[in-house]
Design an enzyme around this catalytic site. Structure first.
Site: not given
Ligand code: PMP
Length: 406
Positions: A118, A195, A198, A221, A361
């Site tokens: 991401h 990270d 997910q 999440k 993203c």
């Molecule tokens: N890493 C991953 C794998 C994600 O799916 C996301 C959220 N889409 C993020 C990071 C970022 O999360 P946040 O917007 O809550 O900071």
């Protein structure tokens, strides 16, 4: 035998919302116990935590610190002070990049990042590389998301100082071999930043078993409030790192010339903290633990299997990633030949189905896979087979509705 409960009843929004909410990987819904916990904080405990010596402030501090212990146990961290509260995964990852990355990396060092990251776990490392002269190396995956032995051997070597990798991809849903990556990284003296945005909502995480050096996730999440996130870091690493943000709450003492910083974890929690959010996150974790990951995983895998079997049968539709539902963690991203995902999601929306469309993203991954954009449905244990069936039927009708023949 005990009857399984209908968990939807725990979610006020799901009870009154008429759409099928299938955008859980973007943010989950919240059960009433989480909403009530945040409300109770503001109604009965609200004061600035850590600042006052009067009962309200002490109560706020206690809730906040109890939440930290709940997160510690959730991740099986060895020490409470290894849990830092942040705003979200993005802030947690930036904290590591600015504080650890800028201090420890030097020209020529390699930062290995997987191609499926991401942007939140890529841009901080691009920044770190630019500012330190370190180089980014991409661990490129197979079409199904697998990072092969060869890729890991080539990408993690003596020159590697840091590996940044998602435990679960937000597009492919595949699970990366974090334990194996940590083992390889530690053999060459590199640290691993995981990270877990997910993965944390969908599977048990044991940071000691994984041997992860840093691990980040977001409350929102994981059925928790927005605006609260977590960074786990090994104590000896966090101890040696300089603060990320400076200001109030993170000092022992300040003079005209300088400051002595607070001990962990407060060193990394500058300014007034989100105590209500932390309490809400603890309530979310307790709610998840009350159901248990075995049941959550079983339900989510069944929904994923149903969606994949239904969608795979449709002509001109391609599912991204593995053919195996158990390797999708509730995420089914797909493309429909000749139809832009924005049109797909608008049509699905007109049928009362909420999904995400675009590059998610993860632009380098989508470009690497050759698709650039996709539509993503993502499931949580509270979704139903009826909702999945609606998705399949709606996807099946899209090319016809866009003017294509059969
Ligand atoms: N890493 C991953 C794998 C994600 O799916 C996301 C959220 N889409 C993020 C990071 C970022 O999360 P946040 O917007 O809550 O900071």
């Amino acid at each position: 035998m005990q009857m399984k409960r209908d968990y939807r009843e725990d979610f006020p929004l799901l009870m009154q919302n008429e759409t099928a909410y299938l955008d859980n990987a973007a943010t989950a819904q919240r059960p009433a116990c989480v909403i009530e916990r945040e409300k109770a904080f503001y109604e009965t405990e609200n004061a600035n935590p850590m600042r006052g010596f009067y009962p309200l402030s002490l109560a706020a501090t206690e809730s906040y610190e109890e939440a930290r212990k709940t997160v510690r146990d959730f991740l099986n961290a060895a020490h409470t002070e290894e849990i830092i509260f942040t705003r979200n995964t993005t802030e947690s990852l930036n904290l590591v990049a600015y504080s650890y990355g800028l201090t420890n990396l030097k020209p020529g060092d390699e930062i290995a990042v997987s191609i499926m990251e991401h942007h939140s776990n890529l841009l901080p490392w691009q920044m770190t590389a630019r500012m330190t002269g370190a180089k980014l190396h991409f661990l490129e995956c197979e079409q199904d998301g697998t990072l092969t032995e060869e890729t890991l051997t080539k990408g993690i070597h003596e020159g590697t100082k840091l590996v940044a990798v998602a435990q679960v991809s937000n597009v492919l849903g595949c699970q990366n071999p974090i334990e194996e990556i940590c083992k390889r990284a530690h053999e060459v003296g590199a640290v691993v930043v995981v990270d877990a945005a997910q993965s944390a909502p969908h599977m048990p995480i044991d940071v000691q078993k994984l041997e992860a050096d840093f691990l980040a996730f977001s409350g929102h999440k994981l059925l928790g409030p927005m605006g609260i996130g977590v960074l786990y870091g090994k104590r000896e690493l966090l101890d040696a790192m300089p603060p990320f943000l400076t200001g109030g709450e993170m000092i022992e003492s300040v003079t005209r010339e300088g400051a002595v910083f607070a001990e962990l974890p407060h060193k990394f929690e500058a300014g007034t903290v989100n105590a209500a959010g932390a309490a809400g996150l603890a309530a979310a974790i307790e709610y998840i633990q009350g159901i248990g990951f075995p049941e959550i995983m079983e339900k989510e895998e069944a929904l994923t299997r149903q969606a994949m079997e239904g969608i795979a049968k449709l002509p001109h539709v391609k599912i991204l990633g593995s053919e195996r539902p158990e390797n999708h963690t509730g995420i089914v991203a797909f493309t429909i030949e000749g139809v832009h995902p924005h049109d797909v999601s608008e049509i699905l929306s007109s049928d009362g189905i909420d999904v995400r469309a675009g590059h998610h993203c993860a632009q380098p991954l989508l470009a690497y896979l050759g698709d650039n954009v996709a539509t993503r449905a993502s499931f949580m244990f509270y979704n139903t087979p009826e909702e999945v069936e609606r998705l399949i039927q709606s996807v099946a009708s899209i090319r016809r509705r866009m003017g294509y023949g059969e």
